[in-house]
Design an enzyme around this catalytic site. Structure first.
Site, PDB file in Angstrom:
ATOM      1  CG  PHE A  58      -0.217   0.387   2.514  1.00 46.97           C
ATOM      2  CD1 PHE A  58      -0.009   1.727   2.837  1.00 46.97           C
ATOM      3  CD2 PHE A  58       0.261  -0.580   3.387  1.00 46.97           C
ATOM      4  CE1 PHE A  58       0.664   2.087   4.004  1.00 46.97           C
ATOM      5  CE2 PHE A  58       0.934  -0.230   4.547  1.00 46.97           C
ATOM      6  CZ  PHE A  58       1.140   1.111   4.854  1.00 46.97           C
ATOM      7  CD  GLU A 100      -5.585  -6.026   0.161  1.00 49.82           C
ATOM      8  OE1 GLU A 100      -4.633  -5.811  -0.626  1.00 49.82           O
ATOM      9  OE2 GLU A 100      -5.552  -6.930   1.018  1.00 49.82           O
ATOM     10  CB  SER A 117       4.913  -7.395   5.586  1.00 47.47           C
ATOM     11  OG  SER A 117       3.990  -8.385   5.204  1.00 47.47           O
ATOM     12  CB  CYS A 124      10.591  -0.376   2.396  1.00 47.90           C
ATOM     13  SG  CYS A 124      11.171   0.294   0.847  1.00 47.90           S
ATOM     14  CD  GLU A 172       8.610  -2.994   8.171  1.00 48.58           C
ATOM     15  OE1 GLU A 172       7.899  -3.992   7.969  1.00 48.58           O
ATOM     16  OE2 GLU A 172       9.099  -2.319   7.254  1.00 48.58           O
TER      17      GLU A 172
HETATM   18  P1  NAD Z   1       1.606  -6.702   2.969  1.00 50.39           P
HETATM   19  O1  NAD Z   1       2.661  -7.732   3.010  1.00 50.39           O
HETATM   20  O2  NAD Z   1       0.516  -6.752   3.980  1.00 50.39           O
HETATM   21  O3  NAD Z   1       0.854  -6.704   1.538  1.00 50.39           O
HETATM   22  C1  NAD Z   1       1.569  -6.666   0.329  1.00 50.39           C
HETATM   23  C2  NAD Z   1       0.742  -7.338  -0.766  1.00 50.39           C
HETATM   24  O4  NAD Z   1       0.537  -8.709  -0.422  1.00 50.39           O
HETATM   25  C3  NAD Z   1      -0.633  -6.723  -0.964  1.00 50.39           C
HETATM   26  O5  NAD Z   1      -0.911  -6.664  -2.333  1.00 50.39           O
HETATM   27  C4  NAD Z   1      -1.571  -7.708  -0.265  1.00 50.39           C
HETATM   28  O6  NAD Z   1      -2.848  -7.770  -0.842  1.00 50.39           O
HETATM   29  C5  NAD Z   1      -0.844  -9.037  -0.398  1.00 50.39           C
HETATM   30  N1  NAD Z   1      -1.087  -9.929   0.751  1.00 50.39           N
HETATM   31  C6  NAD Z   1      -1.288  -9.554   2.043  1.00 50.39           C
HETATM   32  N2  NAD Z   1      -1.455 -10.646   2.813  1.00 50.39           N
HETATM   33  C7  NAD Z   1      -1.367 -11.726   2.006  1.00 50.39           C
HETATM   34  C8  NAD Z   1      -1.454 -13.135   2.222  1.00 50.39           C
HETATM   35  N3  NAD Z   1      -1.664 -13.645   3.437  1.00 50.39           N
HETATM   36  N4  NAD Z   1      -1.314 -13.951   1.160  1.00 50.39           N
HETATM   37  C9  NAD Z   1      -1.085 -13.446  -0.072  1.00 50.39           C
HETATM   38  N5  NAD Z   1      -0.995 -12.122  -0.333  1.00 50.39           N
HETATM   39  C10 NAD Z   1      -1.131 -11.266   0.691  1.00 50.39           C
HETATM   40  O7  NAD Z   1       2.358  -5.276   3.003  1.00 50.39           O
HETATM   41  P2  NAD Z   1       1.725  -3.829   3.140  1.00 50.39           P
HETATM   42  O8  NAD Z   1       1.214  -3.643   4.515  1.00 50.39           O
HETATM   43  O9  NAD Z   1       0.827  -3.550   1.994  1.00 50.39           O
HETATM   44  O10 NAD Z   1       3.039  -2.940   2.917  1.00 50.39           O
HETATM   45  C11 NAD Z   1       3.929  -2.597   3.947  1.00 50.39           C
HETATM   46  C12 NAD Z   1       5.118  -3.528   3.985  1.00 50.39           C
HETATM   47  O11 NAD Z   1       5.788  -3.512   2.734  1.00 50.39           O
HETATM   48  C13 NAD Z   1       6.170  -3.104   5.005  1.00 50.39           C
HETATM   49  O12 NAD Z   1       6.631  -4.241   5.665  1.00 50.39           O
HETATM   50  C14 NAD Z   1       7.272  -2.474   4.161  1.00 50.39           C
HETATM   51  O13 NAD Z   1       8.563  -2.503   4.730  1.00 50.39           O
HETATM   52  C15 NAD Z   1       7.194  -3.327   2.935  1.00 50.39           C
HETATM   53  N6  NAD Z   1       7.795  -2.656   1.781  1.00 50.39           N
HETATM   54  C16 NAD Z   1       9.017  -3.111   1.373  1.00 50.39           C
HETATM   55  C17 NAD Z   1       9.644  -2.494   0.314  1.00 50.39           C
HETATM   56  C18 NAD Z   1      10.999  -2.961  -0.145  1.00 50.39           C
HETATM   57  O14 NAD Z   1      11.455  -2.490  -1.170  1.00 50.39           O
HETATM   58  N7  NAD Z   1      11.669  -3.863   0.548  1.00 50.39           N
HETATM   59  C19 NAD Z   1       9.023  -1.430  -0.355  1.00 50.39           C
HETATM   60  C20 NAD Z   1       7.763  -1.017   0.078  1.00 50.39           C
HETATM   61  C21 NAD Z   1       7.157  -1.651   1.157  1.00 50.39           C
END
Ligand code: NAD
Length: 495
Positions: free
Chosen positions: A148, A175, A225, A280, A381
């Site tokens: 997101f 989403e 994440s 991130c 985090e």
């Molecule tokens: P998230 O892991 O909750 O979601 C990321 C994506 O995965 C979304 O599209 C979501 O719909 C999907 N998803 C969520 N739960 C799932 C599941 N159980 N099974 C399959 N798909 C699933 O992450 P978020 O809260 O949207 O974003 C924040 C996180 O992203 C933080 O941890 C941040 O550090 C990380 N991030 C990392 C980078 C990087 O370059 N390393 C860049 C941006 C964000």
């Protein structure tokens, strides 16, 4: 209520009737509903992606580049609208949103060079009258699953390069802020991209699992994440896919006693609290080395109190709300734990209220001092506007903290000593390193990616790593029949 649909084969569509609420984080109000795709939506996307990819792969790289160049112009023309779409659903300030679209645009600019980037290698006479060359061919249908916090930039780390390489691409955006992906797809169509080459499939875990399990998809690019990154990596590998899965972070900024203190404080304030800490590459740990700690904490405290926390519609806002009520509660719970575990709470952002936006998901800038490496707020985090100061007696102790942390996304050192900075850049176990630079995010023509629990897979995103990820290498060795008649050979040929 506005409905956010899929974008498949050049038009907005949905079969599934399942929906999820999308909220304005500044007010807590529902502003749209997003479709949660079903198996039927997925099938439609896959059919369109498979069909369009065949012709797209045969389109010359120069023609692909011209479409990307049109796309670049359209993004520039629409950048204010795109930024507003990001701010409305994410909550970050308009200037920050615009900056993030620009960082995505830079990947499109890089991808415009595809005729050059995809050039192979050629060796004449690898054996007598035998030539050999290597080419890079597209994978087929690629998919991306994105978080997101950067609804424009992170998808744009992926799809412009995948498409430039001759693949089709299915994007599954977050989403929580799904509108931007649709606008990006519409603009790509307007630029001349054939229908089906870039499809957007909205949804949650259900559609992610369909993507991971599909034998029609060749590669997965994931950013999110760490627990989900690990799940994506393992499941994609089980289903025989190429995968790059970028995870969470806990970025340390080391302040040496000889650092320019004002520069270091500016770095910590901007990178710690910008975008409400939901980056991130946010600085969540400031490591104060030696006797600089008291002054550092005092200055961060003074500067953090000057920040204006306000909705994105306020042009003077320095930081907006966090993404959701649940996330606000999670961050505030971490602050409670920090206090319980004995860290000194210098600035408390809990229960932050803004007049007229009482239901918004705001957390104020928060500062902890005397954080130690055993504390939960150090290990995990938080992904919010919380900066933890850890006091280290020496440079070696600071380097050990950086190297022993589970995450390895970014780090930075503030110092005037070239030898220390060289030692740090050489010896830290981190993917992206800054020297007197707070957020060392590589430009599009370099590659972005962390180490340890911050990246699963072998390739970082964009730059040449991106070109290699989205192509398969093929090496041809060739001899024309009349050149030599030597009869069968029973040993490996050597020169
Ligand atoms: P998230 O892991 O909750 O979601 C990321 C994506 O995965 C979304 O599209 C979501 O719909 C999907 N998803 C969520 N739960 C799932 C599941 N159980 N099974 C399959 N798909 C699933 O992450 P978020 O809260 O949207 O974003 C924040 C996180 O992203 C933080 O941890 C941040 O550090 C990380 N991030 C990392 C980078 C990087 O370059 N390393 C860049 C941006 C964000």
């Amino acid at each position: 209520m506005r409905k956010i649909q899929n974008y498949i084969n050049g038009s907005k569509t949905n079969i599934s009737q399942k929906e999820l609420s999308v909220q304005d984080p500044s007010t807590g109000e529902e502003i749209a509903k997003v479709v949660l795709s079903s198996k039927d939506d997925f099938k439609k996307a896959i059919e369109s992606s498979k069909k369009s990819q065949i012709e797209w792969a045969n389109t010359t790289p120069l023609k692909r580049s011209r479409i990307l160049s049109n796309y670049k112009n359209l993004i520039e023309k629409n950048i204010n609208d795109l930024a507003e779409i990001v701010s409305k659903e994410h909550g970050k300030t308009l200037a920050d949103a615009k900056g993030s679209v620009t960082r995505g645009l830079e990947v499109v600019e890089f991808a415009c060079g595809i005729p050059h980037l995809i050039k192979g290698e050629f060796s004449q006479n690898v054996g007598t009258n035998i030539d050999s060359w290597s080419i890079r061919q597209p994978l087929g249908v690629c998919a991306g699953i994105t978080p997101f916090n950067f609804p424009a930039m992170v998808p744009m780390w992926m799809f412009p390069l995948a498409v430039a390489c001759g693949n089709s691409f299915i994007l599954k955006p977050s989403e929580k802020d799904p509108s931007c992906a649709i606008r990006l797809a519409e603009l790509f169509s307007e630029a001349g991209l054939p229908d089906g080459v870039f499809n957007v499939l909205q949804g949650d875990k259900e559609v992610v699992d369909l993507i991971l399990e599909s034998s029609d998809i060749s590669s997965i690019s994931f950013v999110g994440s760490t627990p989900i990154a690990k799940y994506i990596y393992e499941k994609s590998a089980n289903f025989g896919k190429r995968v790059q899965a970028l995870g969470g972070a806990k970025n340390h900024l080391v302040v040496m006693p000889d650092a320019n203190l004002n520069q270091a404080v500016d770095g910590i304030i901007g990178a710690g609290y910008g975008s409400a800490g939901e980056r991130c590459m946010a600085v969540s740990v400031a490591v104060a080395v030696g006797d600089i700690a008291d002054q550092l904490v005092e200055k961060i405290h003074i500067e953090s109190q000057k920040l204006k926390v306000a909705p994105w519609t306020d042009p003077e806002s320095d930081m907006g709300p966090v993404i959701s009520k649940e996330h606000k509660e999670k961050i505030e719970n971490f602050i409670d734990i920090g206090v319980k575990e004995g860290a000194v709470l210098v600035e408390d952002g809990r229960n932050y209220k803004i007049q007229g936006y009482e239901e918004g998901f705001f957390v104020g800038p928060t500062l902890f001092d005397y954080v130690t490496k055993d504390m939960t707020i150090y290990k995990e985090e938080i992904f919010g506007p919380v900066v933890s100061v850890v006091r280290a007696k020496s440079y070696d102790e600071a380097l050990n903290l950086v190297n022993n942390h589970a995450y390895g996304n970014g780090t930075s050192i503030y110092t005037s000593d070239g030898e220390i900075s060289r030692h740090f850049t050489t010896n830290c176990k981190i993917g992206m390193v800054g020297v007197n630079v707070p957020i060392p995010v590589p430009m599009a023509f370099h590659s972005f990616g962390g180490w340890k629990q911050s990246l699963f897979g072998d390739h970082s995103v964009h730059g040449m790593e991106g070109i290699h990820f989205y192509t398969k290498l093929k090496t041809v060795t060739s001899r024309w029949p009349k050149s030599i008649q030597s009869g069968p050979e029973f040993v490996l040929p050597t020169n």
